[in-house]
Scaffold this active site. Structure first.
Site, short mmCIF file in Angstrom:
data_model
loop_
_atom_site.label_atom_id
_atom_site.label_comp_id
_atom_site.label_asym_id
_atom_site.label_seq_id
_atom_site.Cartn_x
_atom_site.Cartn_y
_atom_site.Cartn_z
N GLY A 1 0.81 -1.21 0.00
CA GLY A 1 0.00 0.00 0.00
C GLY A 1 0.84 1.26 0.00
N CYS A 2 2.17 1.09 0.01
CA CYS A 2 3.03 2.26 -0.09
C CYS A 2 3.55 2.36 -1.52
CB CYS A 2 4.23 2.15 0.85
SG CYS A 2 3.76 2.12 2.58
N GLN A 3 3.64 3.58 -2.02
CA GLN A 3 4.16 3.81 -3.36
C GLN A 3 5.65 3.48 -3.39
OE1 GLN A 3 4.08 7.88 -4.57
NE2 GLN A 3 3.71 7.40 -6.72
#
Ligand SMILES: Cc1ncc(COP(=O)(O)O)c(C=O)c1O
Lengths: 416, 146
Positions: free
Chosen positions: B55-57
Site C-alpha cells: 500500500g506504499c508507493q
C-alpha cells in the site's frame, strides 16, 4: 546576436499563446505554476472552455436524429470537429471514428478487426516502449483467440530496433502496433520504415499517435498505416474525446464495436443492419460537448503551426540537454536526436518520487514513476523516471527554472 | 495513563516543530527529507518481503521487537528519502512505547500538520498503511505481554 533575437521573438509568441490558458496564471505552493506534465494531459485554452459553456448554454441537443434547430446546430458543430480531425491527419472524413480516447480507439480495433482477422497461430508485434493501452488490449485479444503478442526491442537511444523487427516479422505476423512518439522517452519512432517492412509480410500497422498528435504533422496517406489512434486531451482539447483512423476498406469489412442507437440503419428481430462507417462504430449518444469543444483546440495548433512548434522544441531540447549534461549524476533516457521536448531522467541519490515532490513544492508539475510503460522500465532496469514534458505554452524560461531547481536539489540531496 | 501522555506530548512537539514553517510546503518537505537523510538505515537482511508494507508507493520495511521493559522498538527503512523522513516521525512517536499505549493512541498530529496536502494522497495512503502495521505489531505484542 541574430540568433538570440529570433529566440526572443519566438519566446514572445509563446508568451502570447500562454495568455490563452487561464490555469497557467495560477500559483502552486506560492510559486507560479510551471506545468510540465503535458504528456499526461495538456491544459485547455479559453476557446475550448468557452466552447463548452456555449454549447450547454445555447444549443445543447442530441445529434444525428433531430429535425429541430438545436439538433441541427449541434450536429453541424459535432461533424465539423470530425472534418477538422480528418484534415488534420489527411484522412477521408468517413475514415475518422470518434471515440473517448486512444485507449478506446485501440480496444475498438482489437475487438472488431482483431477478433475477425486474428486467430490462434497469428502473432501481434508491439513495440518495447508501448503505453499499456497498446499492450493490454492485444493481450486480452490473445486470451480470446489464442494469438501471440511479442515485443520488439528498443535500442539504447530509445527508438524501435528495426533489425529486431525485421528478424521477428514473418507470414504469421498480422499486426505491428507501435507508437509514433514514446510517452516515456519522447523519442520518435521510424514508423514509415515500420510500415514498409510490415507490408512485405502483409502485416497491418497500427500507430499510437497519442503523443505525436500535438507535436508533429501526421499524414496517414504518407505513413500508409492501417490504423491511427490519438486523444484530444493531449492536444489542448477536453478529456473524453479520441480519434481512430481506419482505412476505408477495413472499416467497411469489420463488425461493429458496440451495439445500440446511432449506429443502426434498421432494427428488426429478423435481422439488423448498420450504418456505414464511421457511425457504425459510434453506438449511443456520444460525448457531444467535448467533441464540439475540440474544434478550437485543433485551431490553436494549426494557428501556431507545427513548424513553429518544432523550432521551439528544438531550442528546448538543445538548451535542456546542455543543462542536463552539467548536472552530476543525472542520467537521461531516450537520448535519440529524433525526439520531442520530453525529458525522462533520474538523479543518483534522489529517488524520482522525492524529486517530483520537491519540484512540486517549487510550483513545477512533472510526472514520476513508470508512466504506464512497465515493460519498458523493466528493460531499462529502473523503477521509473522523472518526466518533464513540454507543451505549446512552455518557454525556455520554464526549462531554465526546471533545470535550476533540479540542479539545486541534486547538490543538496544527490549522491554523485 | 502516563505512557499515553508521552505519545501525546511527542505529537505536540512535532506539531510545534512544523509550525515554524508556517505552512510553507517547500520548507516542510525539505525538513522531512532531512529527517530521512539522518535516519539510520535498516541492515540489508531486513529488506525482505515479510517486512515490506503493502500500500506504499515507495518500498517500506518495518521491523518490531520488544525490549526488556515490554516496550515496542521499531526499526524501519525505505528506498526514498522523503518516505524515510515520514518514517522517522512515526518512529519518534511510537518507538519505545508500550503496546497498550500505542493501541490507545490516535495519530492526530498528521492532520494537524496537514500531511495530506504536504505529501499528496498516495503517500498519505502509504502512511496510513504504516500506522496500521505499527498498531498490528502493538496488538500482537500486547497479547504476548498478556
Ligand atoms: C503513447 C500513449 N498511448 C496511449 C495513451 C492513452 O491515452 P488515453 O488515456 O487518452 O486513452 C497515452 C496516454 O497517456 C499515451 O501517452
Amino acid at each position: 546576436m541574430t540568433e538570440t533575437k529570433t529566440i526572443t521573438q519566438r519566446e514572445q509568441q509563446l508568451v502570447e499563446v500562454k495568455k490563452d490558458f487561464p490555469i497557467l496564471k495560477r500559483e502552486v505552493n506560492g510559486h507560479p505554476l510551471i506545468y510540465l506534465d503535458n504528456a499526461a494531459t495538456t491544459q485547455k485554452p479559453q476557446g475550448v472552455i468557452n466552447a463548452l459553456t456555449e454549447y450547454y448554454s445555447s444549443y445543447n441537443s442530441n445529434i444525428h436524429r433531430g429535425v429541430h434547430t438545436l439538433a441541427n446546430e449541434a450536429t453541424e458543430a459535432f461533424e465539423k470537429t470530425r472534418n477538422t480531425a480528418a484534415g488534420f491527419i489527411n484522412s477521408k472524413v468517413d475514415e475518422l471514428v470518434l471515440t473517448k480516447g486512444t485507449t478506446e480507439s485501440i480496444n475498438l480495433v482489437a475487438r472488431t478487426w482483431g477478433e475477425k482477422s486474428i486467430s490462434k497461430d497469428d502473432v501481434i508485434l508491439v513495440g518495447g516502449a508501448e503505453h499499456h493501452s497498446n499492450i493490454v488490449p492485444w493481450q486480452l485479444l490473445s486470451d480470446r483467440v489464442g494469438c501471440k503478442v511479442r515485443p520488439v526491442k528498443i535500442k539504447e537511444e530509445g527508438v524501435l530496433d528495426l533489425e529486431d523487427l525485421r528478424f521477428q516479422l514473418s507470414e504469421n505476423v498480422k499486426l505491428v502496433a507501435v507508437n509514433l512518439i514514446s510517452n516515456s522517452l519522447g523519442t520518435i519512432n521510424p514508423v514509415k520504415e515500420v510500415g514498409r517492412l510490415a507490408k512485405e509480410f502483409g502485416a497491418k500497422v497500427l500507430i499510437d499517435g497519442a503523443q505525436a498528435a500535438p507535436h508533429m504533422k501526421i499524414d496517414v496517406q504518407d505513413l500508409d498505416c492501417h490504423f491511427l489512434a490519438f486523444s484530444g486531451h493531449k492536444m489542448y482539447g477536453p478529456t473524453g474525446v479520441g480519434f481512430l483512423f481506419g482505412k476505408s476498406e477495413i472499416l467497411n469489412s469489420i463488425p461493429p464495436f458496440q451495439g445500440g442507437g446511432e449506429m443502426i440503419k434498421e432494427v428488426s428481430f429478423e435481422g439488423t443492419s448498420y450504418l456505414d462507417p464511421p457511425l457504425k462504430f459510434e453506438a449511443g449518444t456520444p460525448n457531444i460537448a467535448d467533441v464540439i469543444a475540440m474544434q478550437p483546440a485543433f485551431e490553436l495548433i494549426q494557428k501556431v503551426g507545427f513548424e513553429k512548434i518544432s523550432e521551439m522544441e528544438k531550442e528546448l531540447i538543445r538548451y535542456s540537454r546542455e543543462r542536463m549534461a552539467s548536472i552530476p549524476g543525472l542520467k537521461e533516457f531516450g537520448t535519440s536526436q529524433s525526439k520531442t521536448a520530453l525529458f525522462s531522467f533520474i538523479v543518483d541519490g534522489v529517488h524520482s518520487f522525492d524529486l517530483g515532490q520537491l519540484l512540486d513544492a517549487k510550483g513545477i508539475a512533472v510526472r514520476t514513476g513508470h508512466h504506464c510503460t512497465m515493460p519498458l522500465m523493466d528493460s531499462l532496469g529502473i523503477e521509473g523516471t522523472v518526466r518533464a514534458s513540454f507543451g505549446i505554452y512552455n518557454t525556455v524560461k520554464d526549462a531554465e527554472y526546471l533545470w535550476d531547481q533540479v540542479e539545486r536539489i541534486q547538490s543538496k540531496y544527490g549522491s554523485a | 495513563m502516563e505512557v499515553l501522555d508521552q505519545i501525546e506530548s511527542i505529537q505536540k512537539e512535532i506539531v510545534e516543530d512544523f509550525s515554524l514553517f508556517e505552512g510553507n510546503k517547500e520548507q516542510s518537505i525539505e525538513y522531512i527529507m532531512d529527517l530521512g537523510m539522518e535516519l539510520d538505515t535498516l541492515p540489508e537482511e531486513f529488506h525482505r518481503d515479510e517486512f515490506l508494507i503493502k500500500g506504499c508507493q515507495s518500498k517500506v520495511w518495518l521491523v518490531a521487537s520488544l525490549d526488556e521493559n515490554g516496550a515496542v522498538v521499531f526499526q524501519s527503512d525505505s528506498n526514498t528519502a522523503l518516505t524515510k523522513g515520514l518514517i522517522s516521525l512515526l518512529m519518534r512517536v511510537y518507538s519505545g512505547q508500550q503496546p497498550q499505549a500505542i493501541l490507545r493512541s490516535e495519530p492526530w498530529f498528521l492532520k494537524e500538520i496537514g500531511m495530506d496536502q504536504l505529501v499528496g494522497t498516495q503517500r498519505s495512503n502509504g502512511l496510513t498503511a504504516m500506522i496500521k502495521r505499527i498498531s498490528d505489531y502493538a496488538g500482537s505484542f500486547d497479547k504476548e505481554n498478556g
